[in-house]
Design a protein around this motif. Structure first.
Motif, PDB file in Angstrom:
ATOM      1  N   ASP A 201       9.101   4.927   2.020  1.00  0.00           N
ATOM      2  CA  ASP A 201       9.153   4.468   0.619  1.00  0.00           C
ATOM      3  C   ASP A 201       7.809   4.700  -0.065  1.00  0.00           C
ATOM      4  O   ASP A 201       7.727   5.116  -1.219  1.00  0.00           O
ATOM      5  N   ASN A 202       6.755   4.418   0.671  1.00  0.00           N
ATOM      6  CA  ASN A 202       5.394   4.482   0.120  1.00  0.00           C
ATOM      7  C   ASN A 202       5.016   5.894  -0.349  1.00  0.00           C
ATOM      8  O   ASN A 202       4.186   6.055  -1.257  1.00  0.00           O
ATOM      9  N   GLN A 203       5.637   6.917   0.250  1.00  0.00           N
ATOM     10  CA  GLN A 203       5.235   8.298  -0.058  1.00  0.00           C
ATOM     11  C   GLN A 203       5.553   8.716  -1.488  1.00  0.00           C
ATOM     12  O   GLN A 203       4.923   9.606  -2.047  1.00  0.00           O
ATOM     13  N   CYS A 207       3.322   3.923  -8.150  1.00  0.00           N
ATOM     14  CA  CYS A 207       2.769   2.782  -8.905  1.00  0.00           C
ATOM     15  C   CYS A 207       1.877   1.913  -8.032  1.00  0.00           C
ATOM     16  O   CYS A 207       1.423   0.866  -8.478  1.00  0.00           O
ATOM     17  N   HIS A 208       1.627   2.346  -6.782  1.00  0.00           N
ATOM     18  CA  HIS A 208       0.779   1.505  -5.930  1.00  0.00           C
ATOM     19  C   HIS A 208      -0.679   1.961  -5.813  1.00  0.00           C
ATOM     20  O   HIS A 208      -1.544   1.109  -5.616  1.00  0.00           O
ATOM     21  N   PRO A 209      -1.005   3.284  -5.926  1.00  0.00           N
ATOM     22  CA  PRO A 209      -2.388   3.669  -5.589  1.00  0.00           C
ATOM     23  C   PRO A 209      -3.451   2.941  -6.406  1.00  0.00           C
ATOM     24  O   PRO A 209      -4.424   2.424  -5.851  1.00  0.00           O
ATOM     25  N   ALA A 212      -3.154  -0.959  -5.018  1.00  0.00           N
ATOM     26  CA  ALA A 212      -3.430  -1.249  -3.594  1.00  0.00           C
ATOM     27  C   ALA A 212      -4.718  -0.580  -3.115  1.00  0.00           C
ATOM     28  O   ALA A 212      -5.359  -1.068  -2.187  1.00  0.00           O
ATOM     29  N   HIS A 213      -5.078   0.552  -3.717  1.00  0.00           N
ATOM     30  CA  HIS A 213      -6.268   1.275  -3.239  1.00  0.00           C
ATOM     31  C   HIS A 213      -7.499   1.021  -4.101  1.00  0.00           C
ATOM     32  O   HIS A 213      -8.496   1.730  -3.973  1.00  0.00           O
ATOM     33  N   GLU A 214      -7.435   0.008  -4.952  1.00  0.00           N
ATOM     34  CA  GLU A 214      -8.590  -0.266  -5.812  1.00  0.00           C
ATOM     35  C   GLU A 214      -9.824  -0.628  -4.974  1.00  0.00           C
ATOM     36  O   GLU A 214     -10.949  -0.234  -5.290  1.00  0.00           O
ATOM     37  N   ASP A 368      -5.129  -0.137   3.390  1.00  0.00           N
ATOM     38  CA  ASP A 368      -4.539  -0.809   2.219  1.00  0.00           C
ATOM     39  C   ASP A 368      -3.016  -0.804   2.335  1.00  0.00           C
ATOM     40  O   ASP A 368      -2.358  -1.823   2.116  1.00  0.00           O
ATOM     41  N   ASP A 369      -2.479   0.380   2.652  1.00  0.00           N
ATOM     42  CA  ASP A 369      -1.016   0.510   2.750  1.00  0.00           C
ATOM     43  C   ASP A 369      -0.480  -0.291   3.930  1.00  0.00           C
ATOM     44  O   ASP A 369       0.534  -0.982   3.811  1.00  0.00           O
ATOM     45  N   VAL A 370      -1.182  -0.181   5.070  1.00  0.00           N
ATOM     46  CA  VAL A 370      -0.701  -0.876   6.272  1.00  0.00           C
ATOM     47  C   VAL A 370      -0.638  -2.381   6.011  1.00  0.00           C
ATOM     48  O   VAL A 370       0.314  -3.055   6.401  1.00  0.00           O
TER      49      VAL A 370
HETATM   50 FE   LIG Z   1      -1.150   4.338  -0.469  1.00  0.00          FE
END
Ligand SMILES: [Fe+2]
Ligand code: FES
Length: 431
Positions: A201-203, A207-209, A212-214, A368-370
């Motif tokens: 799903d994450n791939q 709308c997450h980078p 979540a990666h801030e 972050d994703d994990v």
């Molecule tokens: Fe990510």
């Protein structure tokens, strides 16, 4: 509505991520009947070279034969079931020998010898299944050196299963002036305590980078902004900072889906688009392909391509990830790197740096994703909500049997994935 439905258009039931019984059905209905990536031809270049792996809970070994063809065998001794080749890769020599009672087999799998064979009645032995030797997988396709298998007699033919989605592999290969890739080293392996579909799903979750990666990519941007910025931007900043692009950037970059669950982000723009030029690379591409074709190849900068069910390819940076389900709540992610044959060393160095920075267990981004996957696994245990939402930019006229382009922030690629998943879980194979 079918009350057993797990995917209902814009929502997936949480059991798809938590339930062990669903996991077992998935292995049989989805993984056995799909075309699964096994390895790349460059990993077994010489006659007798082998590579072992496990797909859909089946131990397998790919071996290069005398005629250079690749055969895939079940890595199981026909005598008492011992896994014959325990190492990931090596060379078989003239024959394979089981370490338990020394039955030997040709690299093709055919039974060669049994110690003190006189103790078997020949007519009894020939009636036994074991006398045939190691069984081969019937459905194997080597597509431009990428080796895929389908482990069930049921399922779509390779060309129909992938269709135009193969264009991402084509583009990655064509980025080599020699039209060839080489796998380098061993993969980075990372065990996640989550369901494999959360990683898939994450791939295409664009709308997450920026959220979540801030704390990782955002910090790289801040540090560079505070630096005196003399000279060129460091490669690490160049690789990390596009992840902090605003929502509008991801929206405009677009998503394309293909039939049977495949799709990719980054149609008209991509986080891989503005990498700096590496000296001599462009010239070698023009020499091989001519300027127009070279331009066409290099301007196609697709971001993540999802090959249903569990392969993710990033062509412009030459990484490939295999998402291996272990159980409903355990997943191993392998991240491989590929070298574009005939390109300057700096190309490979950038790929290695990307893999370490973004995909590695020691990366600052992957964590972050994990953390999100693991927190989702915890949160889904709550009885508060039964359904996971994937309704962003839903269009009731969405259709999954043809190529479609959509806004880059649509969750349409996830819906396409689950549409195929649901069909296979119900016993269909995507037809
Ligand atoms: Fe990510
Ligand atoms: S189990 Fe392989 S030879 Fe006996």
């Amino acid at each position: 509505m079918n009350k057993n439905l797990i995917f209902r258009g814009t929502e997936i039931h949480k059991s798809a991520y938590l339930d062990e019984a669903i996991f077992i059905t998935e292995q049989k209905s989805v993984f056995m009947q799909s075309w699964l990536y096994l390895c790349h031809g460059s990993q077994i270049p010489a006659i007798g070279d082998y590579f072992t792996t496990e797909l859909a809970s089946q131990p397998l070994v790919a071996i290069r034969q005398k005629d250079n063809e690749i055969k895939v065998l079940y890595n199981r001794c026909p005598h008492k079931g011992v896994k014959i080749l325990p190492e990931t890769n090596g060379n078989s020599g003239r024959f394979l020998r089981c370490p338990y009672h020394a039955w030997t087999f040709k690299p093709s799998g055919e039974l060669l010898s049994i110690p003190v064979k006189t103790e078997y009645d020949p007519s009894v032995l020939s009636e036994c299944e074991a006398s045939i030797g190691m069984k081969a997988v019937d459905n194997v396709v080597c597509y431009r050196d990428f080796i895929f298998v389908r482990l069930s007699a049921q399922g779509l033919p390779f060309d129909i299963f992938f269709g135009d989605a193969l264009s991402t592999l084509d583009n990655m290969i064509d980025r080599s002036p020699k039209g060839a890739l080489r796998v380098v080293g061993v993969p980075l392996r990372h065990r996640h305590h989550c369901n494999w579909k959360m990683v898939m799903d994450n791939q295409t979750d664009t709308c997450h980078p920026m959220v979540a990666h801030e704390s990782s990519a955002g910090e790289a941007v801040n540090l560079w902004a505070q630096a005196d910025q003399q000279g060129a931007q460091p490669t690490a900043v160049e690789l990390l900072s596009p992840l902090m692009s605003p929502h509008a950037f991801f929206s405009e970059m677009g998503i394309r889906i293909w039939a049977n669950g495949h799709g990719h982000t980054g149609v008209s723009n991509s986080i891989h688009k503005d990498y700096s030029e590496i000296p001599d690379y462009w010239e070698s591409m023009v020499e091989s392909y001519g300027e127009e074709r070279a331009q066409q190849i290099l301007s196609d900068t697709r971001h993540n391509t999802v090959y249903f069910p569990n392969l993710v390819v990033k062509g412009p940076i030459q990484t490939l990830r295999i998402i291996r389900p272990v159980s409903a709540s355990e997943t191993v992610v392998e991240s491989w790197i590929l070298e574009l044959v005939g390109t300057p060393q700096k190309m490979l160095e950038r790929t290695v740096q990307y893999n370490n920075l973004i995909n590695s267990p020691c990366s600052i981004v992957a964590h972050d994703d994990v953390e999100m996957y693991e927190r989702a696994t915890e949160g889904l245990k709550s009885q508060a909500n039964e359904w996971v939402n994937i309704a962003r930019l839903y269009d009731p006229a969405e259709c999954w049997d043809r190529t479609t382009q959509m806004s880059g922030t649509s969750e349409g690629a996830m819906r396409n994935f689950y549409s195929m998943w649901q069909r296979m879980m119900e016993g269909g194979n995507g037809e």
